[in-house]
Write a protein that holds these residues in place. Sequence first.
Motif, PDB file in Angstrom:
ATOM      1  N   ASN A 102     -27.899 -38.785 -46.450  1.00 16.22           N
ATOM      2  CA  ASN A 102     -27.583 -40.208 -46.423  1.00 16.22           C
ATOM      3  C   ASN A 102     -28.798 -41.066 -46.068  1.00 16.22           C
ATOM      4  OD1 ASN A 102     -25.511 -42.005 -46.880  1.00 16.22           O
ATOM      5  ND2 ASN A 102     -24.941 -42.130 -44.718  1.00 16.22           N
ATOM      6  N   THR A 103     -29.756 -40.483 -45.335  1.00 15.97           N
ATOM      7  CA  THR A 103     -30.933 -41.251 -44.925  1.00 15.97           C
ATOM      8  C   THR A 103     -32.122 -40.990 -45.849  1.00 15.97           C
ATOM      9  OG1 THR A 103     -31.681 -39.447 -43.503  1.00 15.97           O
ATOM     10  CG2 THR A 103     -30.282 -41.123 -42.481  1.00 15.97           C
ATOM     11  N   LEU A 136     -24.660 -34.278 -44.570  1.00 15.81           N
ATOM     12  CA  LEU A 136     -24.305 -35.646 -44.953  1.00 15.81           C
ATOM     13  C   LEU A 136     -25.245 -36.655 -44.277  1.00 15.81           C
ATOM     14  CD1 LEU A 136     -20.607 -36.955 -44.827  1.00 15.81           C
ATOM     15  CD2 LEU A 136     -22.578 -38.416 -44.886  1.00 15.81           C
ATOM     16  N   ALA A 137     -25.417 -36.487 -42.955  1.00 17.70           N
ATOM     17  CA  ALA A 137     -26.265 -37.421 -42.209  1.00 17.70           C
ATOM     18  C   ALA A 137     -27.700 -37.390 -42.732  1.00 17.70           C
ATOM     19  CB  ALA A 137     -26.236 -37.071 -40.717  1.00 17.70           C
ATOM     20  N   ILE A 138     -28.176 -36.205 -43.080  1.00 21.59           N
ATOM     21  CA  ILE A 138     -29.574 -36.069 -43.505  1.00 21.59           C
ATOM     22  C   ILE A 138     -29.776 -36.655 -44.912  1.00 21.59           C
ATOM     23  CG2 ILE A 138     -31.363 -34.374 -44.099  1.00 21.59           C
ATOM     24  CD1 ILE A 138     -30.190 -32.628 -41.782  1.00 21.59           C
ATOM     25  N   PHE A 186     -36.293 -37.982 -41.115  1.00 16.34           N
ATOM     26  CA  PHE A 186     -35.115 -38.143 -40.264  1.00 16.34           C
ATOM     27  C   PHE A 186     -34.860 -36.819 -39.569  1.00 16.34           C
ATOM     28  CE2 PHE A 186     -30.455 -37.885 -39.639  1.00 16.34           C
ATOM     29  CZ  PHE A 186     -30.272 -39.005 -38.846  1.00 16.34           C
ATOM     30  N   TYR A 187     -34.658 -36.878 -38.246  1.00 18.05           N
ATOM     31  CA  TYR A 187     -34.455 -35.657 -37.476  1.00 18.05           C
ATOM     32  C   TYR A 187     -33.042 -35.652 -36.921  1.00 18.05           C
ATOM     33  CZ  TYR A 187     -35.074 -32.084 -33.862  1.00 18.05           C
ATOM     34  OH  TYR A 187     -34.964 -30.956 -33.084  1.00 18.05           O
ATOM     35  N   LEU A 188     -32.323 -34.554 -37.170  1.00 23.43           N
ATOM     36  CA  LEU A 188     -30.999 -34.437 -36.571  1.00 23.43           C
ATOM     37  C   LEU A 188     -30.935 -33.270 -35.588  1.00 23.43           C
ATOM     38  CD1 LEU A 188     -28.167 -35.577 -36.358  1.00 23.43           C
ATOM     39  CD2 LEU A 188     -27.486 -34.124 -38.252  1.00 23.43           C
ATOM     40  N   MET A 239     -34.091 -39.306 -31.843  1.00 25.86           N
ATOM     41  CA  MET A 239     -35.328 -38.751 -32.387  1.00 25.86           C
ATOM     42  C   MET A 239     -35.834 -39.651 -33.509  1.00 25.86           C
ATOM     43  SD  MET A 239     -36.082 -35.936 -30.859  1.00 25.86           S
ATOM     44  CE  MET A 239     -35.240 -35.026 -29.591  1.00 25.86           C
ATOM     45  N   ASN A 240     -35.100 -40.741 -33.753  1.00 30.06           N
ATOM     46  CA  ASN A 240     -35.417 -41.636 -34.882  1.00 30.06           C
ATOM     47  C   ASN A 240     -35.484 -43.069 -34.364  1.00 30.06           C
ATOM     48  OD1 ASN A 240     -34.960 -39.507 -37.158  1.00 30.06           O
ATOM     49  ND2 ASN A 240     -33.116 -39.395 -35.907  1.00 30.06           N
ATOM     50  N   ASP A 261     -27.971 -39.726 -33.369  1.00 30.91           N
ATOM     51  CA  ASP A 261     -28.612 -39.545 -34.669  1.00 30.91           C
ATOM     52  C   ASP A 261     -27.612 -39.144 -35.754  1.00 30.91           C
ATOM     53  OD1 ASP A 261     -31.074 -40.310 -33.663  1.00 30.91           O
ATOM     54  OD2 ASP A 261     -31.652 -38.289 -33.100  1.00 30.91           O
ATOM     55  N   LEU A 262     -26.565 -38.413 -35.358  1.00 27.98           N
ATOM     56  CA  LEU A 262     -25.519 -38.096 -36.341  1.00 27.98           C
ATOM     57  C   LEU A 262     -24.838 -39.389 -36.795  1.00 27.98           C
ATOM     58  CD1 LEU A 262     -23.906 -35.855 -37.833  1.00 27.98           C
ATOM     59  CD2 LEU A 262     -22.284 -35.900 -35.933  1.00 27.98           C
ATOM     60  N   THR A 289     -17.471 -45.685 -43.148  1.00 21.12           N
ATOM     61  CA  THR A 289     -18.757 -45.723 -43.858  1.00 21.12           C
ATOM     62  C   THR A 289     -18.615 -46.249 -45.281  1.00 21.12           C
ATOM     63  OG1 THR A 289     -18.516 -43.502 -44.785  1.00 21.12           O
ATOM     64  CG2 THR A 289     -19.521 -43.662 -42.615  1.00 21.12           C
ATOM     65  N   LEU A 316     -26.078 -42.396 -36.682  1.00 19.08           N
ATOM     66  CA  LEU A 316     -27.066 -43.153 -37.472  1.00 19.08           C
ATOM     67  C   LEU A 316     -27.098 -42.618 -38.900  1.00 19.08           C
ATOM     68  CD1 LEU A 316     -30.231 -43.407 -35.157  1.00 19.08           C
ATOM     69  CD2 LEU A 316     -28.676 -45.258 -35.793  1.00 19.08           C
ATOM     70  N   GLY A 317     -27.126 -41.307 -39.023  1.00 16.80           N
ATOM     71  CA  GLY A 317     -27.230 -40.677 -40.338  1.00 16.80           C
ATOM     72  C   GLY A 317     -25.983 -40.889 -41.167  1.00 16.80           C
ATOM     73  N   LEU A 318     -24.831 -40.712 -40.543  1.00 10.35           N
ATOM     74  CA  LEU A 318     -23.576 -40.878 -41.283  1.00 10.35           C
ATOM     75  C   LEU A 318     -23.347 -42.340 -41.657  1.00 10.35           C
ATOM     76  CD1 LEU A 318     -21.122 -38.651 -39.170  1.00 10.35           C
ATOM     77  CD2 LEU A 318     -22.289 -38.029 -41.284  1.00 10.35           C
ATOM     78  N   LEU A 337     -28.133 -35.893 -30.404  1.00 12.44           N
ATOM     79  CA  LEU A 337     -27.390 -35.253 -31.497  1.00 12.44           C
ATOM     80  C   LEU A 337     -26.304 -36.200 -32.017  1.00 12.44           C
ATOM     81  CD1 LEU A 337     -27.055 -32.623 -33.159  1.00 12.44           C
ATOM     82  CD2 LEU A 337     -25.258 -31.981 -31.556  1.00 12.44           C
TER      83      LEU A 337
END
Lengths: 363, 300
Positions: free
Chosen positions: A25-26, A21-23, A294-296, B190-191, B159-160, A50, B162-164, B156
């Motif tokens: 989403n970006t 989802l996070a990946i 984007f890096y998770l 990392m972003n 960035d999670l 969100t 941020l992504g969500l 972790l």
Amino acid sequence: MRTDPIRVALIGLGKMGLSHLAIVNTHPEARLVAVCDSASYVTEVLSRYTGLKAYGDYRRMLDEVRPDAVLVATPPGTHAAIVQAALERNSHVYCEKPLCTDAAESRRLANLAQAKGLVNQVGYHYRFVAAFQEAKRLLDAGVIGPIHHFRAEAYGPVVVRPAGATWRTSRAAGGGCLYDYACHAIDMVHYLVGRPQGVAGTVLNRMFSEEAEDEVYATLLYGDGKTGQLAANWSDDSLRKMALRVTLWGANGRIYADRQEVQLYLRKPVAEARGLVPGWNVRYTTALTPPVWFYLRGEEYSAQLDHFIQCARRGSPDTLCSFRAGAEADEVAAMLVKNAAGAPLDAPFPVRERVPFSTALEP
Amino acid sequence: MTVLPRLLFGDNQFFGVNHMSEERARAQAMRFATTSSMIEVLGAAYDEGIKAFMCTTHERIAEICQHVREHPRQFADFQFYPCMPYGVKYANAVTEHGIIGALKRFLPQEGAFGALVKGGFAVATRDVKGLGELLIDAEMKMFEGLSTPVIFLQNLVTDLLLGLGMHEGLRIFAEHVRCRYRAEPGFITMNLPRCLDVLEALGLDNPVVCANINKAGFRMCGGIGTYERAIATRRFQPIAMSVMASGAIPPREALEYVCAQPGIRSIVFGASSRANIRETRALVQELSRRAPRVAEAVAA
């Protein structure tokens, strides 16, 4: 090529689902339009913070949202029904590994996706690790000549004490070391050297789990006499997290690869491989890995979803890790289960008498 | 505002984390099999004037905390810069118990609110703020009575979130760390460019942000040029980590690159011996003195 974003829906909000989802989403060329999970706690928190549209019933979500693409990250035992529902509604599908707990179902879904011309991908993310891609490039260039033996290993700390029952520790639900760990090693073997024709000496042992194996060992057999050994143990807490390692021996040397590095030993120099010297050649992930947007938790997780989205944009169903590849891994897993239960080999396999060192590399 | 030290001592080497080689990681894990071997190296860093320890909330850090509490003179003015949570611990618990099961395991069981948590109340009411604060408190327990000027959210989680798009989580963290611990919130990411945009939108002024900053561009999402421009032009307190990209860049070359950027406040580095600590400290001193002012050039 499509220019508007791919509309993506996600089913399953466990560890992998949240990561996807996070990946997604970006991703600049994707738009997440809905999520679905049977646990209302997770979906309610997500939609509150969100604004994402959340569902508890995936069929309703697919019918109402009509996504271009669907990511499936539910427990493996549920994949077949969900993937089928998505394909029937003409969505491209990315599905977590293993594709199905029944290899015949996997094959059927691969055929359905192909017949409909839909993009299909399975989440064997190690195919997107730069070090393994480099190993593949070296093998395909023939730098170590024909392979006569390999070893594929997966170790890590998933079950290190007697644990409560979840889907992950039940083979029937798609858990166990075979589906969770060994499948990654099997798929890596398929990616690098191809599918074995037979398996022998399979051991599926339990240490802590009640309803699934904790370790998997087997010999993989090929029609040309090549052999490989498979070893997976998810109860090894000497490692912080899962480690996949592959070593391949060829007529002209050896390649070792893991997530971090590729070590190549060359016996004799080869024309195909400029810049490589006889003896050891080592390349590290720090130099091999292309950047991601984007890096998770590893470039490979971003890279595999980007690959899926780009294939969906182009409408090209041939992904680097298709349902067909997923079905092949599931078929070999089924062979291992059968062999461990005492099934004899289907056919005698040729044993190579001599490794053709001298002939293989002559121009 | 906390004045960040030029050098922070990291803990990756203690726990077998190396992004370049599994063999090196294992060798380091063997080298630091005992807590006393970690304390010895921390003592060497302290003697070299490096009194800030940026560490995860790994359970073995609790033993180091205990040692520092028991030896206040040996470690006078020693500061911990906790980074939470220790991700592997949570990831493994989620694998084993599911998300709700894992949450319950890490939440305190004692006290009136603890009882409610145990009964699933905070979970049932979707009280994310309350849950988040309880989790932070659980992670901070090991640092009781010790100096923790900056408390970091691990990459972790940063960035999670941020992504969500759950940016509110970053605010909850920042506010709780400020109010409850009188500490500066820090964010590991990392972003970097994306993180700075979000922190700015949340109104978190001049935040402490720790990110990979290295000459190789290793794990610098958005590209090395974007990072250099952000460091030179944006209002934040950058801490450079992974400056040697886990050993891919030789020390002098690596530190030359970082020290040439005057916007970089601090460097976090790991080392396994007194000699390496001394070498790094000397290099940073030397290179920081003669660093050209490249910020303007980069900005232009």
